[in-house]
Design an enzyme around this catalytic site. Sequence first.
Site: not given
Length: 78
Positions: A14-15
Amino acid sequence: MEHQAELDATGLLCPEPVMMLHVEMRKLAEKNILKVIATDPSTTRDIPKFCNFLGHTLLEQAQEGDTYFYWIQKKASQ
């Protein structure tokens, strides 16, 4: 499930998977399906939220071991 494009986000955290997903969805024609392969557990939260927020349809999601699979249909133009 049949799909027109595939995004392999394995090994990314993430992201990055959602950022790459955003780019790939822009390339797809409306109503086409993108298969996403990911290993980051946060995608189980982030990808459904992404679809809900932008109006795409999460058709199916599955998990095999530490790998997550998503089939997302791009929304139709309005």
